[in-house]
Design an enzyme around this catalytic site. Structure first.
Site, PDB file in Angstrom:
ATOM      1  N   ALA A 166       0.855  -1.193   0.000  1.00  0.00           N
ATOM      2  CA  ALA A 166       0.000   0.000   0.000  1.00  0.00           C
ATOM      3  C   ALA A 166       0.883   1.232   0.000  1.00  0.00           C
ATOM      4  CB  ALA A 166      -0.911  -0.015   1.218  1.00  0.00           C
ATOM      5  N   LYS A 167       0.216   2.365  -0.092  1.00  0.00           N
ATOM      6  CA  LYS A 167       0.941   3.623  -0.181  1.00  0.00           C
ATOM      7  C   LYS A 167       1.907   3.816   0.983  1.00  0.00           C
ATOM      8  CE  LYS A 167      -2.420   6.285  -2.349  1.00  0.00           C
ATOM      9  NZ  LYS A 167      -3.637   6.704  -1.772  1.00  0.00           N
TER      10      LYS A 167
END
Ligand code: GLU
Length: 321
Positions: A249-250
């Site tokens: 994820a980011k």
């Protein structure tokens, strides 16, 4: 052979999504098939304006192309779920007529409470306990007077088995996951229904997607059967994961395609790195998607999630040697 990539425009395209897109594209191109781009923006609150266009632009920049899609049209247009609601309603109608659906009046809070009760669902996890499955017509009418229901699909009591082309043979216990929602109380059609209706309507023969959707597949197979539609072949590929083992994820670093582009990373460097972490090439050298077509092989994909360590990320940004 018809393959597809179906992003949900809820954020920027990152290397995890890009890797799934690349593999699905390679599967289609290496089979001489067609590749379809579909925007899964059925859940409007989750879909944010601009991200769909950005996703298409990012994927084109990466070197992917498609034969049908929201920006170029095609024989099964429109290619965005927000414009296909009539088809989903038609499918709902068919399921209603077949007796597959029932209205459910339970709130999320009630279901959570049941799931956490000491004698609740035990080891089966928070599957829907079937509270509204057998309400009488009179009970339904009484509840419907004060509450809009969701619609649930009866999964019945048969086990679901299928052979996944990447993950191998799969068996799901009867009723696994419980009766699931096909239309939410707020009127939004569920992903499970929309994806089945669209893949069937668009003639998709091969679905390649992340292993996080493996658990959804038995539900989708039940829907194909109930709607009397042919199911595609499935290949669920292990995800890229962060050092904590969770889906990339980011928060695991600056890995949006847009930020890689802005920092001057060449697209072929990214596709080479993605091919390397997918076991298609031995070194993370720059490679364009076209050059990988002959090397695609479902069997050579990793069997476990690929942990993207800082060391590995460094090879994306700089240390290609
Ligand atoms: N729209 C889903 C996602 O972005 C993918 C659905 C699918 O490939 O079946 O996670």
């Amino acid at each position: 052979m018809r393959g597809r990539f179906a992003p949900t425009p809820s954020g920027l395209m990152h290397i995890g999504n890009a890797r799934t897109a690349l593999l699905a594209w390679l599967q289609a191109r290496s089979a001489g098939g067609r590749f379809i781009m579909r925007i899964e923006d059925i859940d409007k609150p989750r879909s944010r304006p601009g991200y769909a266009e950005q996703a298409l632009a990012d994927l084109r920049w990466l070197g992917l192309d498609w034969d049908e899609g929201p920006d170029i049209g095609g024989p099964f247009a429109p290619y965005a779920q927000s414009k296909r609601e009539a088809l989903y309603e038609e499918a709902l109608q068919k399921l209603q007529e077949g007796g597959w659906l029932y209205p459910c009046f339970c709130s999320r809070a009630e279901l959570a409470a049941i799931a956490s009760a000491p004698h609740g669902l035990g080891s089966e996890g928070p599957a829907y306990p079937g509270r509204c499955r057998d309400l009488t017509e009179a009970e339904r009418a009484a509840r419907a007077a004060t509450k809009t229901p969701s619609l649930r699909f009866r999964v019945g009591d048969r086990a679901v088995r299928f052979v996944d082309r990447a993950a191998g043979p799969q068996a799901f216990a009867p009723g696994a996951g419980g009766d699931f929602v096909v239309k939410r109380a707020d009127g939004i059609i569920s992903y499970q229904l929309a994806v089945v209706v669209d893949d069937a309507a668009m003639g998709v023969t091969d679905v390649l997607r992340g292993a996080d959707l493996l658990d959804s597949t038995p539900r989708q197979l039940l829907l194909y059967e109930a709607l009397q539609l042919p199911a595609p072949r499935f290949a669920h590929v292990p995800l890229l994961a962060g050092p904590d083992g969770k889906r990339l994820a980011k928060r695991h670093g600056g890995i949006a395609l847009a930020s890689l582009r802005d920092s001057g990373t060449a697209p072929e460097r990214i596709t080479g790195w993605l091919a390397f972490v997918s076991g298609l090439i031995d070194r993370p050298e720059p490679v364009r998607p076209m050059e990988l077509v002959g090397r695609f092989d479902l069997r050579s994909l990793p069997k476990d999630p690929v942990i993207v360590t800082d060391e590995l990320l460094k090879r994306l940004y700089g240390g290609m040697a």
